[in-house]
Design a protein around this motif. Structure first.
Motif, PDB file in Angstrom:
ATOM      1  N   GLU A 156       0.876  -1.258  -0.057  1.00  0.00           N
ATOM      2  CA  GLU A 156      -0.029   0.057   0.216  1.00  0.00           C
ATOM      3  C   GLU A 156       0.795   1.219  -0.134  1.00  0.00           C
ATOM      4  O   GLU A 156       1.937   1.248   0.427  1.00  0.00           O
ATOM      5  CB  GLU A 156      -1.031   0.025   1.368  1.00  0.00           C
ATOM      6  CG  GLU A 156      -2.066  -0.897   1.333  1.00  0.00           C
ATOM      7  CD  GLU A 156      -3.211  -0.567   2.165  1.00  0.00           C
ATOM      8  OE1 GLU A 156      -4.449  -0.407   2.102  1.00  0.00           O
ATOM      9  OE2 GLU A 156      -2.575  -0.120   3.442  1.00  0.00           O
ATOM     10  N   LYS A 191      -9.263   9.522   0.653  1.00  0.00           N
ATOM     11  CA  LYS A 191      -9.721   8.364   0.268  1.00  0.00           C
ATOM     12  C   LYS A 191     -10.636   8.097  -1.044  1.00  0.00           C
ATOM     13  O   LYS A 191     -10.670   7.407  -1.607  1.00  0.00           O
ATOM     14  CB  LYS A 191     -10.919   8.077   1.357  1.00  0.00           C
ATOM     15  CG  LYS A 191     -11.676   6.891   1.259  1.00  0.00           C
ATOM     16  CD  LYS A 191     -12.521   6.820   2.511  1.00  0.00           C
ATOM     17  CE  LYS A 191     -13.339   5.414   2.730  1.00  0.00           C
ATOM     18  NZ  LYS A 191     -14.340   5.191   3.741  1.00  0.00           N
ATOM     19  N   GLN A 220      -9.040   6.532  -4.062  1.00  0.00           N
ATOM     20  CA  GLN A 220      -9.179   4.884  -4.365  1.00  0.00           C
ATOM     21  C   GLN A 220     -10.210   4.656  -5.319  1.00  0.00           C
ATOM     22  O   GLN A 220     -10.388   3.550  -5.823  1.00  0.00           O
ATOM     23  CB  GLN A 220      -9.659   4.176  -3.255  1.00  0.00           C
ATOM     24  CG  GLN A 220      -8.307   4.233  -1.860  1.00  0.00           C
ATOM     25  CD  GLN A 220      -8.564   3.336  -0.896  1.00  0.00           C
ATOM     26  OE1 GLN A 220      -7.800   2.306  -0.687  1.00  0.00           O
ATOM     27  NE2 GLN A 220      -9.187   3.849   0.086  1.00  0.00           N
ATOM     28  N   PRO A 224      -6.692   0.358  -9.381  1.00  0.00           N
ATOM     29  CA  PRO A 224      -7.029   1.727  -8.638  1.00  0.00           C
ATOM     30  C   PRO A 224      -5.839   1.897  -7.704  1.00  0.00           C
ATOM     31  O   PRO A 224      -4.796   1.116  -7.585  1.00  0.00           O
ATOM     32  CB  PRO A 224      -8.280   1.062  -7.801  1.00  0.00           C
ATOM     33  CG  PRO A 224      -8.118  -0.510  -7.664  1.00  0.00           C
ATOM     34  CD  PRO A 224      -7.570  -0.945  -8.881  1.00  0.00           C
ATOM     35  N   ARG A 255      -4.147   2.474  -4.363  1.00  0.00           N
ATOM     36  CA  ARG A 255      -4.533   2.077  -3.060  1.00  0.00           C
ATOM     37  C   ARG A 255      -3.644   2.736  -2.111  1.00  0.00           C
ATOM     38  O   ARG A 255      -2.578   2.834  -2.085  1.00  0.00           O
ATOM     39  CB  ARG A 255      -4.103   0.457  -2.867  1.00  0.00           C
ATOM     40  CG  ARG A 255      -4.998  -0.418  -3.690  1.00  0.00           C
ATOM     41  CD  ARG A 255      -6.379  -0.432  -3.563  1.00  0.00           C
ATOM     42  NE  ARG A 255      -7.071  -1.560  -4.252  1.00  0.00           N
ATOM     43  CZ  ARG A 255      -8.424  -1.552  -4.378  1.00  0.00           C
ATOM     44  NH1 ARG A 255      -9.038  -0.670  -3.858  1.00  0.00           N
ATOM     45  NH2 ARG A 255      -9.004  -2.335  -5.301  1.00  0.00           N
ATOM     46  N   THR A 309      -3.429   4.627   2.043  1.00  0.00           N
ATOM     47  CA  THR A 309      -3.784   4.614   3.312  1.00  0.00           C
ATOM     48  C   THR A 309      -3.253   6.019   4.032  1.00  0.00           C
ATOM     49  O   THR A 309      -2.197   6.390   3.609  1.00  0.00           O
ATOM     50  CB  THR A 309      -3.294   3.611   4.467  1.00  0.00           C
ATOM     51  OG1 THR A 309      -4.023   2.251   3.713  1.00  0.00           O
ATOM     52  CG2 THR A 309      -3.811   3.571   5.672  1.00  0.00           C
TER      53      THR A 309
END
Length: 607
Positions: free
Chosen positions: A97, A115, A118, A133, A135, A137
């Motif tokens: 990630e 967010k 994504q 896509p 990814r 965090t």
């Protein structure tokens, strides 16, 4: 501790530009003035040197925010969708990630929140496909500062997911050409990007047969999977990272959720495609072959989708051209199995004709010169309208290559292979009843449209072998004889076509400027007023080759319900006005061959 010069480490694998930023708090009891740690004194201001790290957690977090916090700037366009540029974007190899370290000084521009990326940021150029896509965090900076460290990779990195790197058509259309125009956008001139922009592939495919083609685009190319760190608390930090490719060049969509077909809204043109092919030939160090005779290239397939009378077809083409032109043509039968891509490209760059069964190798037709032709052979039971990828390629504005389909309409000239593996058209994985239905429908109707993916009917039919009907001697057969195709090829004349390409590209972009030297006056005539307008042609009109020139005049008197529109062919105009009129607005536009020019506007105050 904050980032310190003493903690810079050079990684032997990635070179001297990569350093390690260590932000782990290891001993909160060390005073900042401790003589055993002189680096602390050089880093923190003097007013902090007699304070322990325990009391300076907030200060350390703020320092970490400045040094390690991520930022992102995004933009969106109708053709390319969302594209983003990150600063200090982190990546965990173990978690697979990306991590956006959020600090007080993080910048988030062009999107509502991280967010949302994504669902809106994709790493492939393939339209309407969500397999790749972004990814990511989000991690607060104080957590990063207390628990993680990163190996920093300096400079610009472009992240792309290869769609099908084992298929030559997808390599060019989905990867190489979009990446080229993305680099062109970033650097202005792609050559200046080659040694400065790192190209990182995020897909899980390995280096393969076509890896050398990707290497033409960057001298610093890598797989994201190469970046291995065994420590779960150690990451990579990309100093400058670009995500999202320029999709200007995408001329085809593969049928995700709708029948496949040309990308209707594409503004891509042939001269841009030739800019890419010139770049590729230069990077592959291809020399233009000396042309003594005209060349025809036939793409041969050795294991499937074979032309069963390939040698006879090659001889017939040569004989036909000799009979009708009295010129000797060199017929070269080439295949991906037996010839290098560079050699095939070199031969195609001077060929007058490319012939081959529908397949990935025909994408090399992008290297055909203007005035040439591409003949695509279709097996039995398939309409050419089902997959128009090469027709769409040849139809790009100004490309100048004629597309001609040839379709086998005769069942006696096809050999199908139900014994093949399922991924190349075999039927063994189907129920017996479905196999019988597939064979029965082959003779009943053609495939007209196709959606992706793994369509068993499409695979069964496209992997048939074909005998090409050479002439019209067998009157009972339905196929168009290949001699008729060659008759069409001979109609393509190189020089006039090349001239038309150039003129078409230029004229489409030309339009008249504003009219010049506008003047007006009022003539009083009894109880009315006559408005007389006069102007000269736009200054660039002589270079536009106007067969038809007109001027549109719009006058708003503010008395009539709507502005009035008039059309004249000369630079003069008269209109009777009401005597009480005091103000009116005038717009004049020149039209050249119905192409609208720039608008001239003025407001007239009548005394």
């Amino acid at each position: 501790m904050g980032y310190m010069k003493e903690n810079i480490k050079y990684n032997p694998v990635h070179g001297p530009q990569i350093r390690r930023r260590d932000c782990i708090v290891k001993n909160e009891g060390i005073p900042l003035s401790d003589p055993q740690h002189p680096a602390l004194e050089s880093y923190f201001p003097s007013e902090f040197r007699n304070v322990t790290l325990t009391s300076l957690k907030s200060v350390i977090s703020e320092v970490a925010s400045e040094k390690f916090a991520s930022s992102v700037w995004c933009l969106s366009s109708p053709e390319s969708g969302l594209r983003c540029h990150f600063r200090n974007l982190h990546y965990s190899h173990l978690m697979k990630e990306f991590i956006f370290v959020l600090g007080l000084k993080s910048v988030i521009y062009g999107i509502s929140d991280i967010k949302s990326l994504q669902a809106n940021l994709f790493l492939s150029s393939v339209l309407d496909h969500n397999a790749f896509p972004f990814r990511v965090t989000v991690l607060p900076c104080y957590m990063y500062a207390s628990s993680y460290s990163s190996i920093v990779i300096n400079g610009d990195s472009l992240f792309v997911a290869r769609f099908k790197p084992d298929n030559l058509q997808h390599v060019f259309h989905d990867d190489l050409i979009p990446i080229y125009f993305t680099l062109r956008e970033l650097c202005g001139v792609v050559d200046s990007c080659i040694n400065t922009v790192r190209l990182v592939f995020t897909d899980e495919n390995e280096r393969n047969l076509y890896w050398h083609l990707y290497q033409t685009l960057s001298g610093k190319i890598a797989l994201l999977s190469d970046l291995e760190v065994t420590d779960s608390h150690s990451w990579y930090c990309f100093e400058s990272a670009y995500f999202g490719v320029n999709k200007l060049s995408v001329w085809y969509q593969y049928g995700y959720g709708k029948p496949q077909g040309p990308q209707i809204q594409s503004s891509f043109s042939g001269h841009l495609l030739r800019e890419f092919t010139d770049f590729m030939k230069d990077r592959l160090s291809l020399q233009q072959p000396t042309v003594t005779v005209k060349t025809v290239v036939m793409i041969s397939r050795k294991s499937n989708r074979k032309i069963l009378n390939e040698n006879e077809l090659a001889m017939m083409i040569r004989n036909y051209f000799w009979k009708h032109t009295k010129q000797d043509y060199s017929i070269k039968v080439l295949s991906l199995e037996e010839h290098s891509i560079s050699y095939i490209i070199s031969e195609l760059s001077t060929a007058c004709l490319l012939v081959g069964v529908h397949g990935a190798a025909l994408v090399l037709g992008v290297f055909l010169p203007p005035g040439s032709a591409l003949v695509e052979i279709w097996p039995y039971g398939i309409s050419p309208s089902v997959a128009l990828v090469y027709k769409a390629m040849c139809s790009l504005r100004g490309f100048g290559v004629t597309y001609i389909p040839w379709v086998n309409e005769d069942a006696v000239n096809t050999v199908y292979h139900p014994e093949y593996p399922s991924h190349i058209g075999g039927l063994g994985h189907l129920l017996k009843s479905d196999q019988e239905r597939m064979l029965r429908e082959l003779y009943e109707r053609k495939i007209e449209t196709l959606e992706c993916c793994d369509n068993a009917t499409w695979l069964f039919r496209i992997y048939q072998d074909t005998t090409v009907l050479l002439s019209d001697k067998k009157k009972e057969l339905k196929s168009v004889p290949f001699t008729a195709v060659l008759h069409t090829v001979l109609k393509v004349q190189y020089k006039p076509l090349q001239s038309n390409i150039i003129n078409h590209n230029i004229i489409e972009q030309l339009y008249p400027s504003k009219v010049q030297d506008f003047s007006w006056h009022i003539v009083n005539d009894n109880c009315s007023k006559i408005l007389r307008l006069q102007w000269k042609d736009p200054w660039n009109i002589e270079g536009l080759s106007c067969d038809k020139k007109e001027f549109e005049i719009i006058i708003d008197t503010h008395w009539d319900s709507d502005p009035q529109k008039y059309l004249v062919s000369i630079g003069r105009f008269e209109k009777v006005l009401k005597s009480e009129l005091r103000v009116l607005d005038v717009w004049i536009t020149c039209f050249c061959n119905e192409i609208e020019g720039s608008l001239f506007y003025t407001r007239l105050k009548i005394s």
